[in-house]
Design an enzyme around this catalytic site. Structure first.
Site, PDB file in Angstrom:
ATOM      1  N   ARG A 289      25.288 -11.967 -21.037  1.00 50.00           N
ATOM      2  CA  ARG A 289      25.199 -13.460 -21.047  1.00 50.00           C
ATOM      3  C   ARG A 289      26.390 -13.986 -21.004  1.00 50.00           C
ATOM      4  O   ARG A 289      27.455 -13.593 -21.776  1.00 50.00           O
ATOM      5  CB  ARG A 289      24.074 -13.822 -22.019  1.00 50.00           C
ATOM      6  CG  ARG A 289      22.770 -13.595 -22.019  1.00 50.00           C
ATOM      7  CD  ARG A 289      22.029 -14.311 -20.993  1.00 50.00           C
ATOM      8  NE  ARG A 289      20.561 -13.865 -20.793  1.00 50.00           N
ATOM      9  CZ  ARG A 289      19.999 -13.115 -19.953  1.00 50.00           C
ATOM     10  NH1 ARG A 289      20.882 -12.652 -18.895  1.00 50.00           N
ATOM     11  NH2 ARG A 289      18.847 -12.813 -19.889  1.00 50.00           N
ATOM     12  N   GLU A 318      26.772 -21.153 -16.367  1.00 48.15           N
ATOM     13  CA  GLU A 318      26.289 -20.908 -15.068  1.00 48.15           C
ATOM     14  C   GLU A 318      24.715 -21.617 -14.711  1.00 48.15           C
ATOM     15  O   GLU A 318      24.253 -21.748 -15.828  1.00 48.15           O
ATOM     16  CB  GLU A 318      26.154 -19.498 -14.878  1.00 48.15           C
ATOM     17  CG  GLU A 318      25.086 -19.028 -15.710  1.00 48.15           C
ATOM     18  CD  GLU A 318      24.839 -17.251 -15.442  1.00 48.15           C
ATOM     19  OE1 GLU A 318      25.831 -16.575 -15.586  1.00 48.15           O
ATOM     20  OE2 GLU A 318      23.863 -16.815 -15.332  1.00 48.15           O
ATOM     21  N   HIS A 338      25.317 -13.753 -11.180  1.00 51.09           N
ATOM     22  CA  HIS A 338      24.183 -13.172 -11.832  1.00 51.09           C
ATOM     23  C   HIS A 338      23.285 -12.490 -10.861  1.00 51.09           C
ATOM     24  O   HIS A 338      21.949 -13.027 -10.794  1.00 51.09           O
ATOM     25  CB  HIS A 338      23.340 -14.530 -12.446  1.00 51.09           C
ATOM     26  CG  HIS A 338      22.789 -13.801 -13.630  1.00 51.09           C
ATOM     27  ND1 HIS A 338      22.523 -14.837 -14.993  1.00 51.09           N
ATOM     28  CD2 HIS A 338      22.255 -12.733 -14.181  1.00 51.09           C
ATOM     29  CE1 HIS A 338      22.032 -14.186 -16.185  1.00 51.09           C
ATOM     30  NE2 HIS A 338      21.780 -12.862 -15.342  1.00 51.09           N
TER      31      HIS A 338
END
Lengths: 375, 375
Positions: A289, A318, A338
């Site tokens: 994360r 993000e 991601h």
């Protein structure tokens, strides 16, 4: 390779799911299940072909609108959500007393108010384990990319600079992740040592990594037996496996891979202090994360060459990362958006698990991956 | 991490190498060795600290000029060359009868006229094996990058498009190199099955690859015992290892990795016919020589989606690859500029080996890596 082009036809149930069935688990009326995203033609039939379910599907190929969601979840027995759908008191109150299960197609559940779920006696499904290998793959990929200067060297090719580039014995060189006769030992360090870290270690050992250290939640009891078993599995290549403090993790690792949960407890655990202690030729990978790594500190570490490079699948804030983000100015920072679990095989597995979870929860049966809310 | 900033001071020998020594191998006058590139402060002393050698070093940090080279190799006993230095009849004739050895700091020797070397009774040193792990690392990296759409997804981040990107269950997905519960088998295919392919296979097995096929020089005898040993080493994860024809290599591989020698015999062996037979989700990696792959055919294969993606460390015609090269227009083509062996550890190993080879050749001793010119 599953097909991803097709989509089911309507926002609502398939015609045959309107049929009334007799079941010991549900009332004669089909149970409503709201699905916040089309899961594709390989997975949707798990829900749409059941006569005891009435499927209401968000029809667009984008995140589900809150207004639509709140309107449609009234009276639902189950809701299948994505990480973009906030499951809070408002959500659960609106759904009402028929609700039995929330199933999220994600390994994380930061978007779900666990206290509210527990208080209301609801069940929560999630999708751990299925993405382990995909994320382990990308962790190794990012470590290699960071060591081999991929962002920098791909730009040389893309921008037509290759013809002008002067070869020299050490030009474009980076530190080697695998061992060599000249440097026969390598230490990989993990922040967090769950399933994904262990799968990443298995891969790293095949590159010749000789030592593994990790730092995990200090309040958890040590797992000596587990570690002994993992070490044994990788012997003789792997010489040691140890749980260490953060300071040792920073100082001894040639590669640091961040694979710990997000949230307040781990926020900016990789900060300036940690980065300053790292080896100059070490690389940092974050496939967990974004919040775990202080982006400004990392940009500074790369700019001032405290470390060799970084490979990031996630960044704090993000997806709102604009082209002038400090990390995008660092040639040694390799960033992908991601995509850790973004393989057809894994997303198909996650979608299938999320669908099976919501069915199990509605029927009062076993759910293949239910979060234990008692702890 | 070796220092690469220092350089030795002059174009010629260190002062103490002028000393005359008595040796059973060489005459009382030091033997001249011409070195076409500064090998850095960790390696140059292997040559400069020997009293029986007179080192003449090309002083610039770029490829050695031909004129300088031809002027300086006159009377040399050994020459240490890079892949950019053409060793032909002119070179050998100019060096003259004192020449005993040519040592190239490369695993390939396309730049050396082997017939001329053999005819003159000279010895040739090269640097195999030391770069095995570095190239195996990059082969796996490129396979992962090709599967995970790295060129495409890094561009999304770099260009500030991430905020606008809509997440969906299958967005940005690619095929997974590792196995999953949903797709428990994977076949890796090698064109060429030497040391680097075998090291790449070792890594691939840790990602869950279950089957390996390879195609190598059809005129070489089958190596059943070797293959049996490799299979045994990777069992039970690896289920099979087979030598196959090109057609089978194309049809059955999920990942094709090109690791065969360059030259006329293998030119464009990966052509339109081969690419058309590949699986739609398969990826192609070339970490060998650019000539093996027909670039136009590969660009077409990517454009028309015959295959999923490609990862290239080499391209035919490199380094003269301009920004409008057809392969640079393909988002699924991941290209790095021939950095397969570009790690400090490996280049240090190669430079050391090249220096040891030239010393051994001049003294008439064993060279650590001498090409067998009899075959």
């Amino acid at each position: 390779m599953p097909s991803t082009n097709g989509s089911i036809a309507s926002t609502s149930r398939a015609p045959h799911s309107r049929l009334t069935t007799i079941s010991s688990h549900v009332s004669s009326k089909p149970s409503k299940v709201v699905v916040c995203r089309d899961l594709g033609p390989d997975v949707m039939p798990i829900l749409t072909e059941r006569k005891d379910l009435e499927v209401v599907l968000w029809p667009e190929d984008r995140a589900c609108e809150r207004e639509w969601l709140l309107k449609n979840i009234k009276g639902a027995a189950g809701v299948l959500v994505m990480i973009t759908d906030i499951v809070n008191e408002e959500f659960l109150e609106t759904a009402g007393p028929n609700l039995r299960v929330v199933s999220t197609m994600s390994v994380g559940y930061e978007h779900v108010d666990l206290k509210q779920i527990a208080k209301r006696g609801l069940r929560l499904g999630y999708t751990p384990a299925v993405l382990t290998d995909a994320v382990a793959d990308i962790s190794i990929m990012l470590a290699l990319m960071a060591g081999r200067n991929v962002n920098e060297t791909m730009a040389i090719v893309r921008e037509g600079q290759w013809p002008k580039f002067t070869w020299s014995p050490f030009a474009m060189c980076g530190p080697q992740i695998s061992t060599t006769a000249h440097s026969p030992s390598r230490t990989i360090g993990f922040l967090g040592f769950g399933r994904i870290s262990q799968a990443t270690l298995s891969r790293a050992v095949s590159f010749g990594v000789t030592d593994c250290i990790y730092h995990s939640n200090p309040s958890s009891p040590p797992k000596l037996e587990r570690d002994q078993a993992i070490l044994k599995q990788h012997q003789p290549q792997l010489k040691s496996l140890r749980s260490v403090d953060l300071d040792t993790l920073a100082r001894e690792s040639d590669v640091v891979i961040v694979l710990a949960p997000g949230g307040e407890k781990t926020k900016h655990i990789i900060n300036e202090e940690f980065l300053r202690k790292m080896k100059k030729h070490a690389v940092l990978v974050n496939a967990a994360r974004g919040t775990l790594v202080d982006s400004d500190a990392l940009a500074k570490a790369l700019r001032e060459k405290w470390i060799w490079g970084a490979g990031l699948d996630v960044i704090e804030g993000e997806p709102n990362i604009s082209a002038d983000h400090p990390l995008l100015k660092e040639p040694r920072c390799n960033i992908v958006p991601h995509i850790g679990s973004a393989t057809f095989e894994t997303r198909l597995g996650m979608a299938t698990l999320a669908a099976d979870n919501v069915v199990g929860g509605i029927l009062g049966d076993k759910m293949p991956a239910e979060l234990d809310l008692s702890s």
